[in-house]
Design a protein around this motif. Structure first.
Motif, PDB file in Angstrom:
ATOM      1  N   LEU A   5       0.835  -1.200   0.000  1.00 29.26           N
ATOM      2  CA  LEU A   5       0.000   0.000   0.000  1.00 29.26           C
ATOM      3  C   LEU A   5       0.871   1.252   0.000  1.00 29.26           C
ATOM      4  O   LEU A   5       0.613   2.222  -0.727  1.00 29.26           O
ATOM      5  N   LEU A   6       1.915   1.191   0.822  1.00 26.88           N
ATOM      6  CA  LEU A   6       2.818   2.337   0.896  1.00 26.88           C
ATOM      7  C   LEU A   6       3.489   2.558  -0.451  1.00 26.88           C
ATOM      8  O   LEU A   6       3.603   3.688  -0.933  1.00 26.88           O
ATOM      9  N   SER A   7       3.921   1.444  -1.083  1.00 24.74           N
ATOM     10  CA  SER A   7       4.557   1.559  -2.399  1.00 24.74           C
ATOM     11  C   SER A   7       3.596   2.175  -3.395  1.00 24.74           C
ATOM     12  O   SER A   7       3.964   3.024  -4.208  1.00 24.74           O
ATOM     13  N   LEU A   8       2.343   1.735  -3.312  1.00 20.22           N
ATOM     14  CA  LEU A   8       1.326   2.261  -4.220  1.00 20.22           C
ATOM     15  C   LEU A   8       1.156   3.765  -4.012  1.00 20.22           C
ATOM     16  O   LEU A   8       1.094   4.548  -4.960  1.00 20.22           O
ATOM     17  N   ALA A   9       1.106   4.142  -2.736  1.00 21.03           N
ATOM     18  CA  ALA A   9       0.928   5.563  -2.432  1.00 21.03           C
ATOM     19  C   ALA A   9       2.112   6.381  -2.933  1.00 21.03           C
ATOM     20  O   ALA A   9       1.949   7.445  -3.525  1.00 21.03           O
ATOM     21  N   ILE A  10       3.315   5.845  -2.711  1.00 21.09           N
ATOM     22  CA  ILE A  10       4.505   6.576  -3.150  1.00 21.09           C
ATOM     23  C   ILE A  10       4.554   6.646  -4.665  1.00 21.09           C
ATOM     24  O   ILE A  10       4.827   7.688  -5.253  1.00 21.09           O
ATOM     25  N   GLY A  11       4.226   5.515  -5.296  1.00 20.90           N
ATOM     26  CA  GLY A  11       4.202   5.497  -6.763  1.00 20.90           C
ATOM     27  C   GLY A  11       3.209   6.498  -7.301  1.00 20.90           C
ATOM     28  O   GLY A  11       3.508   7.255  -8.234  1.00 20.90           O
ATOM     29  N   ALA A  12       2.046   6.504  -6.684  1.00 22.43           N
ATOM     30  CA  ALA A  12       1.018   7.442  -7.140  1.00 22.43           C
ATOM     31  C   ALA A  12       1.474   8.875  -6.919  1.00 22.43           C
ATOM     32  O   ALA A  12       1.254   9.753  -7.759  1.00 22.43           O
ATOM     33  N   ALA A  13       2.134   9.089  -5.788  1.00 22.88           N
ATOM     34  CA  ALA A  13       2.616  10.445  -5.504  1.00 22.88           C
ATOM     35  C   ALA A  13       3.652  10.881  -6.532  1.00 22.88           C
ATOM     36  O   ALA A  13       3.673  12.034  -6.972  1.00 22.88           O
ATOM     37  N   MET A  14       4.506   9.914  -6.936  1.00 24.09           N
ATOM     38  CA  MET A  14       5.517  10.256  -7.944  1.00 24.09           C
ATOM     39  C   MET A  14       4.854  10.581  -9.287  1.00 24.09           C
ATOM     40  O   MET A  14       5.226  11.535  -9.967  1.00 24.09           O
ATOM     41  N   LEU A  15       3.866   9.756  -9.614  1.00 18.55           N
ATOM     42  CA  LEU A  15       3.147  10.037 -10.856  1.00 18.55           C
ATOM     43  C   LEU A  15       2.466  11.395 -10.772  1.00 18.55           C
ATOM     44  O   LEU A  15       2.459  12.168 -11.716  1.00 18.55           O
ATOM     45  N   TRP A  29      -3.513  22.596  -5.706  1.00 18.00           N
ATOM     46  CA  TRP A  29      -2.748  21.901  -4.674  1.00 18.00           C
ATOM     47  C   TRP A  29      -2.992  20.408  -4.783  1.00 18.00           C
ATOM     48  O   TRP A  29      -4.117  19.964  -5.036  1.00 18.00           O
ATOM     49  N   ILE A  30      -1.959  19.642  -4.549  1.00 21.04           N
ATOM     50  CA  ILE A  30      -2.083  18.197  -4.455  1.00 21.04           C
ATOM     51  C   ILE A  30      -2.150  17.831  -2.975  1.00 21.04           C
ATOM     52  O   ILE A  30      -1.373  18.351  -2.173  1.00 21.04           O
ATOM     53  N   HIS A  31      -3.086  16.972  -2.664  1.00 20.34           N
ATOM     54  CA  HIS A  31      -3.217  16.534  -1.268  1.00 20.34           C
ATOM     55  C   HIS A  31      -3.043  15.023  -1.180  1.00 20.34           C
ATOM     56  O   HIS A  31      -3.600  14.293  -2.004  1.00 20.34           O
ATOM     57  N   ILE A  32      -2.284  14.580  -0.219  1.00 18.60           N
ATOM     58  CA  ILE A  32      -2.128  13.150   0.035  1.00 18.60           C
ATOM     59  C   ILE A  32      -2.469  12.911   1.511  1.00 18.60           C
ATOM     60  O   ILE A  32      -1.901  13.556   2.400  1.00 18.60           O
ATOM     61  N   GLU A  36      -4.186   5.574   9.262  1.00 19.39           N
ATOM     62  CA  GLU A  36      -4.167   4.200   9.738  1.00 19.39           C
ATOM     63  C   GLU A  36      -5.052   4.074  10.965  1.00 19.39           C
ATOM     64  O   GLU A  36      -5.173   5.023  11.751  1.00 19.39           O
ATOM     65  N   ASP A  37      -5.658   2.910  11.120  1.00 16.82           N
ATOM     66  CA  ASP A  37      -6.564   2.693  12.251  1.00 16.82           C
ATOM     67  C   ASP A  37      -5.889   2.941  13.589  1.00 16.82           C
ATOM     68  O   ASP A  37      -6.504   3.414  14.527  1.00 16.82           O
ATOM     69  N   GLU A  38      -4.597   2.583  13.659  1.00 13.73           N
ATOM     70  CA  GLU A  38      -3.914   2.727  14.941  1.00 13.73           C
ATOM     71  C   GLU A  38      -3.551   4.168  15.265  1.00 13.73           C
ATOM     72  O   GLU A  38      -2.902   4.436  16.274  1.00 13.73           O
ATOM     73  N   GLY A  39      -3.970   5.094  14.418  1.00 13.34           N
ATOM     74  CA  GLY A  39      -3.821   6.505  14.760  1.00 13.34           C
ATOM     75  C   GLY A  39      -2.802   7.271  13.943  1.00 13.34           C
ATOM     76  O   GLY A  39      -2.769   8.498  13.983  1.00 13.34           O
ATOM     77  N   THR A  40      -1.969   6.574  13.206  1.00  6.60           N
ATOM     78  CA  THR A  40      -0.974   7.272  12.400  1.00  6.60           C
ATOM     79  C   THR A  40      -1.649   7.985  11.234  1.00  6.60           C
ATOM     80  O   THR A  40      -2.510   7.417  10.572  1.00  6.60           O
ATOM     81  N   SER A  41      -1.255   9.215  11.022  1.00  3.27           N
ATOM     82  CA  SER A  41      -1.802   9.936   9.875  1.00  3.27           C
ATOM     83  C   SER A  41      -0.709  10.726   9.174  1.00  3.27           C
ATOM     84  O   SER A  41       0.227  11.209   9.807  1.00  3.27           O
ATOM     85  N   VAL A  42      -0.805  10.782   7.862  1.00  8.76           N
ATOM     86  CA  VAL A  42       0.118  11.578   7.058  1.00  8.76           C
ATOM     87  C   VAL A  42      -0.719  12.533   6.236  1.00  8.76           C
ATOM     88  O   VAL A  42      -1.705  12.133   5.608  1.00  8.76           O
ATOM     89  N   ASN A  43      -0.342  13.792   6.282  1.00 10.21           N
ATOM     90  CA  ASN A  43      -1.127  14.824   5.636  1.00 10.21           C
ATOM     91  C   ASN A  43      -0.157  15.703   4.836  1.00 10.21           C
ATOM     92  O   ASN A  43       0.671  16.396   5.419  1.00 10.21           O
ATOM     93  N   VAL A  44      -0.223  15.611   3.521  1.00  8.76           N
ATOM     94  CA  VAL A  44       0.700  16.382   2.682  1.00  8.76           C
ATOM     95  C   VAL A  44      -0.105  17.288   1.766  1.00  8.76           C
ATOM     96  O   VAL A  44      -1.038  16.842   1.099  1.00  8.76           O
ATOM     97  N   ARG A 184      -5.695   8.512   0.249  1.00  8.11           N
ATOM     98  CA  ARG A 184      -6.467   9.317  -0.697  1.00  8.11           C
ATOM     99  C   ARG A 184      -5.545  10.388  -1.286  1.00  8.11           C
ATOM    100  O   ARG A 184      -4.796  11.045  -0.550  1.00  8.11           O
ATOM    101  N   ILE A 185      -5.589  10.508  -2.603  1.00  8.85           N
ATOM    102  CA  ILE A 185      -4.801  11.537  -3.288  1.00  8.85           C
ATOM    103  C   ILE A 185      -5.735  12.305  -4.203  1.00  8.85           C
ATOM    104  O   ILE A 185      -6.473  11.698  -4.988  1.00  8.85           O
ATOM    105  N   TRP A 186      -5.727  13.607  -4.079  1.00  9.18           N
ATOM    106  CA  TRP A 186      -6.616  14.405  -4.918  1.00  9.18           C
ATOM    107  C   TRP A 186      -6.035  15.793  -5.170  1.00  9.18           C
ATOM    108  O   TRP A 186      -5.045  16.188  -4.558  1.00  9.18           O
ATOM    109  N   ILE A 187      -6.665  16.490  -6.091  1.00  7.67           N
ATOM    110  CA  ILE A 187      -6.226  17.838  -6.474  1.00  7.67           C
ATOM    111  C   ILE A 187      -7.400  18.797  -6.272  1.00  7.67           C
ATOM    112  O   ILE A 187      -8.520  18.476  -6.649  1.00  7.67           O
TER     113      ILE A 187
END
Lengths: 193, 175
Positions: A5-15, A29-32, A36-44, A184-187
């Protein structure tokens, strides 16, 4: 987080980084978001104008001839000769698949993983199921592949494809849910998404 | 006679004092175990000192590739200056760890809070970054040290770097 999943996210981000260039003039703006259920969140949140500069830099220095963006990046990526897959071959395959109507393109049944790629009407569905709750669901509108493969020789129109992806889906580029993690990745035009 | 001599003796001190009074001062403070160091660096004086330094210190020779990257850095700075003054670019929350990269007026800020005591707080003034790019001599492939010091003078007062790691603390601030 699931590595795939992480690879997919990174790949998508690179694309996205590539694709974003085309829309840089829109000051979008691009948002990523990765949750994660355990509470980790990444907000770019990155302005496309910034990514445009990054892509020019990558064009000049990073790809070292493996991928060629041309002297002035026009959204098309030309692949060098070191790749096994010729884009022209993909183009021919897609032309045949396109005319075939609804069909199941790929079905892989592994011990702990199944992969299905199929077409229904104007959408290609990519589904990966692994043991446990891991699931990847990706819907690619037909027009996106059309745009991706337009061009000549070993050239992919990445920018056009991502722009088409965003246009056909209200700016949404990618959504992945694997039970524990959502990506989720969106513009859009909002700096905070 | 004594008054003239005293005035003559005090002249350099007065000059230095005047320079310091009109100068930004960078204060480097290190606090670790039994060591406590505070080094105030008046940047105007540092610029003057660099002018009299040997060439090895006056010029910082760089690899020729640096010159290729700097125009991109300049454009990054321009783009960062153009985005909203309070834009949050990256935020990662992982348990008690919290990383944030955001813009605050004309300053890029990086905050790392590892929850168990380690904290990093970096402020990167965009004006200083822009001045740093200007300090590069493309023809000679080198930075002019005095102009790099000048780039620091473009920083607004306040913290530049503040790191707390257990009992150790490093603090670099402009005053």
């Amino acid at each position: 987080m699931n590595r795939k999943l992480l690879s997919l996210a990174i790949g998508a981000a690179m694309l996205l980084a590539v694709g974003a260039t085309a829309q840089a003039q829109d000051a979008g703006w691009i948002h990523i978001r990765v949750m994660e259920d355990e509470g980790t969140s990444v907000n770019v949140n990155l302005p496309m104008s910034l990514i445009s500069v990054a892509m020019e830099l990558a064009q000049k220095h990073a790809f070292d001839g493996d991928m060629d963006f041309g002297d002035e990046f026009d959204g098309h990526v030309r692949f060098g000769g070191r790749h096994d897959v010729e884009i022209d071959d993909l183009r021919r395959m897609w032309a045949e698949l396109r005319d075939a109507g609804d069909a199941d393109y790929v079905q892989v049944q592994g011990d702990d993983e199944t992969v299905n790629i199929y077409r229904r009407e104007d959408t290609v569905f990519i589904e990966v199921d692994e043991d446990g709750d891991d699931k990847v669901r990706l819907q690619v509108p037909f027009s996106v592949v059309d745009v991706l493969l337009e061009g000549e020789d070993n050239e992919l129109n990445l920018v056009g494809a991502l722009t088409e992806m965003a246009n056909t889906n209200n700016g949404e580029i990618l959504q992945v849910n694997d039970g524990d993690t959502t990506v989720r990745i969106w513009i859009d035009a909002n700096p905070q998404g | 006679m004594f008054i003239k001599l005293a005035a003559l003796t005090m002249l350099p001190v007065a000059l230095v004092g005047g320079v310091v009074a009109n100068s930004s001062v960078m204060i480097v403070e290190v606090d670790a175990d039994d060591v406590h160091i505070i080094v105030p660096v008046p940047l105007s004086l540092a610029q003057v000192a660099v002018a009299f330094a040997p060439d090895e210190a006056k010029y910082i020779q760089m690899d020729s590739e640096v010159g290729e990257y700097l125009p991109y850095l300049a454009r990054f700075v321009d783009e960062l200056r153009a985005i909203p003054a309070d834009a949050m670019l990256v935020e990662v929350i992982d348990g008690s760890d919290h990383v944030r990269v955001f813009k605050e007026d004309d300053v890029m800020r990086v905050q790392v809070d590892e929850g168990h005591g380690t904290k990093v707080n970096v402020r990167i003034p965009l004006a200083s970054l822009a001045a740093m790019v200007d300090a590069y001599d493309e023809e000679e492939n080198m930075f002019r040290a005095s102009r790099l010091v000048g780039a620091l003078r473009a920083a607004p007062s306040g913290d530049l770097v503040h790191v707390i790691d257990g009992d150790e603390e490093v603090h670099i601030r402009m005053w």
